[in-house]
Motif scaffolding. Structure first.
Motif, mmCIF file in Angstrom:
data_model
loop_
_atom_site.group_PDB
_atom_site.id
_atom_site.type_symbol
_atom_site.label_atom_id
_atom_site.label_comp_id
_atom_site.label_asym_id
_atom_site.label_seq_id
_atom_site.Cartn_x
_atom_site.Cartn_y
_atom_site.Cartn_z
ATOM 1 N N MET A 616 0.830 -1.209 0.000
ATOM 2 C CA MET A 616 0.000 0.000 0.000
ATOM 3 C C MET A 616 0.864 1.259 0.000
ATOM 4 S SD MET A 616 -2.873 -1.282 -0.300
ATOM 5 C CE MET A 616 -3.524 -2.942 -0.154
ATOM 6 N N GLY A 617 1.970 1.233 0.734
ATOM 7 C CA GLY A 617 2.835 2.401 0.793
ATOM 8 C C GLY A 617 3.494 2.714 -0.532
ATOM 9 N N THR A 618 4.021 1.690 -1.188
ATOM 10 C CA THR A 618 4.693 1.914 -2.467
ATOM 11 C C THR A 618 3.698 2.172 -3.600
ATOM 12 O OG1 THR A 618 4.760 -0.490 -2.799
ATOM 13 C CG2 THR A 618 6.718 0.546 -1.859
ATOM 14 N N ALA A 619 2.547 1.484 -3.561
ATOM 15 C CA ALA A 619 1.568 1.637 -4.640
ATOM 16 C C ALA A 619 0.894 3.005 -4.612
ATOM 17 C CB ALA A 619 0.520 0.531 -4.561
ATOM 18 N N PHE A 620 0.462 3.436 -3.427
ATOM 19 C CA PHE A 620 -0.279 4.691 -3.325
ATOM 20 C C PHE A 620 0.582 5.840 -2.804
ATOM 21 C CE2 PHE A 620 -3.433 1.284 -3.012
ATOM 22 C CZ PHE A 620 -4.347 1.690 -3.968
ATOM 23 N N GLY A 621 1.430 5.558 -1.793
ATOM 24 C CA GLY A 621 2.255 6.619 -1.229
ATOM 25 C C GLY A 621 3.348 7.076 -2.163
ATOM 26 N N GLY A 623 3.479 6.145 -5.390
ATOM 27 C CA GLY A 623 2.961 6.242 -6.750
ATOM 28 C C GLY A 623 3.495 5.188 -7.701
ATOM 29 N N TRP A 624 3.899 4.032 -7.197
ATOM 30 C CA TRP A 624 4.420 2.979 -8.064
ATOM 31 C C TRP A 624 3.315 2.205 -8.785
ATOM 32 C CZ3 TRP A 624 8.977 0.200 -5.096
ATOM 33 C CH2 TRP A 624 9.970 1.147 -4.839
ATOM 34 N N GLY A 625 2.085 2.390 -8.358
ATOM 35 C CA GLY A 625 0.976 1.697 -9.014
ATOM 36 C C GLY A 625 0.997 0.200 -8.775
ATOM 37 N N LEU A 626 0.729 -0.541 -9.844
ATOM 38 C CA LEU A 626 0.625 -1.994 -9.740
ATOM 39 C C LEU A 626 1.963 -2.625 -9.367
ATOM 40 C CD1 LEU A 626 -1.868 -3.728 -10.066
ATOM 41 C CD2 LEU A 626 -1.160 -4.260 -12.404
ATOM 42 N N GLU A 627 3.051 -2.014 -9.809
ATOM 43 C CA GLU A 627 4.368 -2.536 -9.434
ATOM 44 C C GLU A 627 4.563 -2.488 -7.922
ATOM 45 O OE1 GLU A 627 6.515 0.145 -12.126
ATOM 46 O OE2 GLU A 627 7.536 -1.644 -12.876
ATOM 47 N N GLY A 628 4.050 -1.440 -7.289
ATOM 48 C CA GLY A 628 4.165 -1.332 -5.842
ATOM 49 C C GLY A 628 3.393 -2.402 -5.115
ATOM 50 N N LEU A 629 2.201 -2.763 -5.622
ATOM 51 C CA LEU A 629 1.409 -3.828 -4.997
ATOM 52 C C LEU A 629 2.178 -5.142 -4.988
ATOM 53 C CD1 LEU A 629 -2.198 -3.201 -6.406
ATOM 54 C CD2 LEU A 629 -1.313 -2.625 -4.142
ATOM 55 N N TRP A 630 2.821 -5.463 -6.099
ATOM 56 C CA TRP A 630 3.537 -6.730 -6.194
ATOM 57 C C TRP A 630 4.904 -6.666 -5.537
ATOM 58 C CZ3 TRP A 630 1.486 -11.257 -7.396
ATOM 59 C CH2 TRP A 630 0.261 -11.265 -8.046
ATOM 60 N N ALA A 631 5.443 -5.478 -5.338
ATOM 61 C CA ALA A 631 6.733 -5.366 -4.649
ATOM 62 C C ALA A 631 6.621 -5.857 -3.213
ATOM 63 C CB ALA A 631 7.217 -3.909 -4.683
ATOM 64 N N GLY A 632 5.528 -5.501 -2.540
ATOM 65 C CA GLY A 632 5.332 -5.969 -1.170
ATOM 66 C C GLY A 632 5.224 -7.481 -1.095
ATOM 67 N N VAL A 633 4.523 -8.090 -2.053
ATOM 68 C CA VAL A 633 4.391 -9.557 -2.082
ATOM 69 C C VAL A 633 5.750 -10.212 -2.302
ATOM 70 C CG1 VAL A 633 3.356 -11.495 -3.321
ATOM 71 C CG2 VAL A 633 2.012 -9.439 -2.903
ATOM 72 N N ALA A 634 6.541 -9.665 -3.229
ATOM 73 C CA ALA A 634 7.857 -10.234 -3.514
ATOM 74 C C ALA A 634 8.751 -10.202 -2.275
ATOM 75 C CB ALA A 634 8.514 -9.463 -4.659
#
Length: 667
Positions: A616-621, A623-634
């Motif tokens: 949530m932080g990388t995707a919305f905070g 602004g990484w978008g979808l890449e940010g959502l999957w970065a947390g999972v990775a």
């Protein structure tokens, strides 16, 4: 290898029922015993002349029944692997398939197939360690003559194979083998070289040799043998998981080519159905893994059907609130999802799929009814029929009959109702009928123990499903294109997960067998083989997704924007495939060691404390978008693999054997 004291030998059949549980489930056994006791008392009152169900359909001998009772009651007779062979009790068919640990201590009784498999493993290990002669007779120089080999292969048993022998022939062979091992004046001291295994292949003789070999530390294994066993165990599981997940993928494949709005809608609808419906059915039905097992192990086989019937009625009653949510899903989703068109289509999908919800609930219960009797292949047979039919119906309804988006949920609803029908036909005409008591009013009461057992399973399943479904919901806040791309990415990563995860299940089964048989060194070899297999599969998935990143998305959609976005993020998804496979492998090894609570706590921590905030932080905070959502999972999957890997590198395998033995003695 250190061996426990021979004064109190451990029988590995106890392992399955004594794996450690978290404190959350510590009170499950009294609930089961109380529930089954009430049912037994009612059954005795209704039929005092028949206190023990036995309709003659079960062909087990008295000695086999006694072995079965000992395996479920905790009686220790020796270190035989008979009783340790188990397959996973159930699987979760959500966007991220998993196996939830059932809240139980006493598992189902041994079937004849279980005992046959375990004895085959014992015989094979004894042969490989040169403790019994080889299977095929050999001449003096260690090789079989051409004439004898041709005669053996051209004989009727040689052509048809051992499994094609008639029952009477098999019994005659066993009797002959048994006679050959009884000492006589004319018996060879080292066995008869003309017979398979030198004529030493009977149950009593194998049990004696096995226990002697274990006590003396003579049983060893090799990586070749463990690789072969791992492949044999995991092959059918991979097929089953792929077929089961294909029921979801078929809709995404067909609907995705209509448009990105429809692709996003089917993803959102599947997420909602999983969280609010399918995961609820699957989680609540876990109590049958305990209740049906206890009933079957007690010898009251009709109680297996009674518990199943009771669960079916309970799940049907739960369908009422689920149905209300699904019928109002479009209005609810419009309050949550910014894309109104997507929410409306998702609501329409759920309204139609609701028609199949009672059938799916029945399937989950019927599956456990058969598994309690050791009939694990029934679900695979049903899926072999339903999966291709589901794909065909999706194509027919969506494209051939011109129903468009509406055709996909119709196909799903038809499939959900077909699944239990085929299982019922299997029970009626193939196997499992002798445990069915017929429709009875007794199934309408004594629900409290069942519900109390079911709630922890529901919590575990929901926790597993929710972590990955949140990503789909979050993706809807970017755009329809992002939601459609998320649907493709989630589907791809789940498909690749269907290979390492079944391998981890096979590894946990094998390691549990070996630990239960006090073969710690062999269990370590098996764990290493599983680790290398996970690395190989993970690297294969990495290469597959990264090299075909520009082509795979075209299988799901024709939209150029969605294809470009998926191709951009797919390398990130490919990068954590190795961690995903290793994490699955480590979890399997932990389950085999009876330390599954470690994996549960690690995953919950990494998913909810690490992955969600980072995503949530990388995707919305940031602004990484979808890449940010999957970065947390990775990052979370990498952390799971590292933490569990370090724990396993320091685990005391001999201590695990001693822990299993002490739990057996206390049970």
């Amino acid at each position: 290898m250190a061996s426990p004291s021979p004064a109190k030998p451990i029988r590995s059949g106890q392992l399955w029922k004594t794996r450690s549980r978290s404190s959350l489930f510590s009170s499950s056994a009294p609930l089961v015993e109380a529930s089954v006791a009430v049912d037994m008392e009612e059954e005795s009152d209704s039929d005092p002349e028949n206190p023990m169900e036995n309709d003659g359909s079960d062909d087990e001998s008295d000695s086999d029944l006694e072995t079965l009772r000992q395996a479920t009651s905790g009686t220790s007779l020796g270190r035989s692997m008979v009783g340790s062979y188990r397959r996973p009790s159930f699987t979760i068919a959500g966007s991220r398939a998993t196996v939830a640990t059932a809240p139980q201590r006493s598992m189902r009784a041994l079937s004849k197939n279980d005992r046959r498999e375990a004895r085959r493993e014992e015989r094979s290990l004894l042969r490989d360690n040169n403790l019994i002669p080889p299977k095929h007779p050999r001449n003096g120089d260690g090789s079989e003559t051409l004439g004898r080999r041709a005669s053996r292969l051209l004989s009727v048993p040689g052509i048809l194979g051992e499994n094609q022998k008639s029952k009477h022939q098999s019994e005659a062979d066993e009797a002959a083998i048994g006679d050959s091992t009884s000492p006589r004046e004319t018996s060879p001291l080292l066995g008869d070289p003309e017979l398979p295994y030198g004529g030493q292949d009977n149950h009593k003789n194998l049990e004696i040799k096995w226990e002697e070999a274990v006590l003396e530390g003579k049983i060893q294994t090799t990586w070749q043998r463990e690789a072969k066993v791992l492949g044999r165990y995991s092959g059918p599981l991979v097929l089953t998981f792929l077929l089961q997940y294909s029921l979801t993928v078929a809709s995404i494949f067909t609907v995705g080519h209509i448009g990105k709005v429809e692709l996003g809608a089917v993803s959102l609808a599947s997420m909602t159905a999983n969280i609010t419906g399918y995961a609820v059915y699957q989680g609540l039905a876990t109590s049958l893994d305990t209740l049906c097992a206890q009933a079957y192990g007690s010898g009251r086989k009709k109680l297996v059907g009674l518990q199943t019937q009771r669960m079916v009625y309970f799940l049907w009653s739960i369908t009422i609130p689920i149905g209300i949510i699904w019928l109002c899903a479009d209005k609810i989703l419009m309050k949550i999802v910014p894309e109104k068109d997507v929410a409306i289509l998702a609501g329409r999908y759920l309204k139609i799929v609701l028609i199949g919800a009672p059938g799916y609930a029945t399937f989950e219960s019927a599956k456990r009814y058969l598994q309690a009797q050791g009939l694990f292949s029934a679900s695979l047979y049903v899926l072999l029929i339903c999966a291709p039919l589901n794909a065909l119906m999706n194509w027919l309804f969506v494209w051939k009959f011109k129903l468009g988006f509406t055709g996909a949920p119709i196909a799903v609803a038809v499939t959900d109702n077909l699944l239990p029908i085929l299982l019922i036909l299997y029970v009626r005409f193939v196997a499992g009928r002798h445990c069915w008591p017929g429709l009875t009013k007794r199934a309408l009461h004594n629900w409290v123990p069942m519900i109390r057992l079911a709630l922890p399973g529901l919590v575990m399943v929901e926790a597993e499903c929710l972590a990955f479904e949140i990503l789909t919901l979050a993706a809807s806040y970017f755009s329809t294109t992002h939601l459609a791309a998320q649907s493709v990415l989630s589907t791809l990563t789940c498909i690749t997960f269907q290979i390492p995860f079944p391998i981890s299940i096979a590894a946990s089964t094998r390691i549990a067998n070996l630990i239960g048989a006090t073969l710690a060194s062999a269990a370590k070899v098996s764990a290493r083989v599983a680790g290398f297999a996970a690395i190989a599969v993970g690297l294969f998935n990495v290469i597959l997704l990264s090299s075909l990143r520009n082509y795979i998305p075209q299988l799901f959609t024709n939209d150029a924007d969605v294809i470009a976005l998926v191709a951009k993020i797919l390398p990130l998804c490919a990068a954590f495939q190795l961690f995903d496979a290793l994490a699955a492998c480590c979890n399997g090894i932990l389950r085999g060691l009876g330390r599954q609570e470690v994996g549960g706590y690690v995953q919950l921590f990494c998913y909810y404390v690490v992955a969600m905030p980072i995503s949530m932080g990388t995707a919305f905070g940031l602004g990484w978008g979808l890449e940010g959502l999957w970065a947390g999972v990775a990052i979370a999957l990498g952390l799971v693999a590292v933490i569990e890997g370090v724990f396993l590198s320091r685990v005391d395998w001999e201590r695990s054997v001693e822990d299993a033995r002490s739990r057996n003695e206390r049970s």
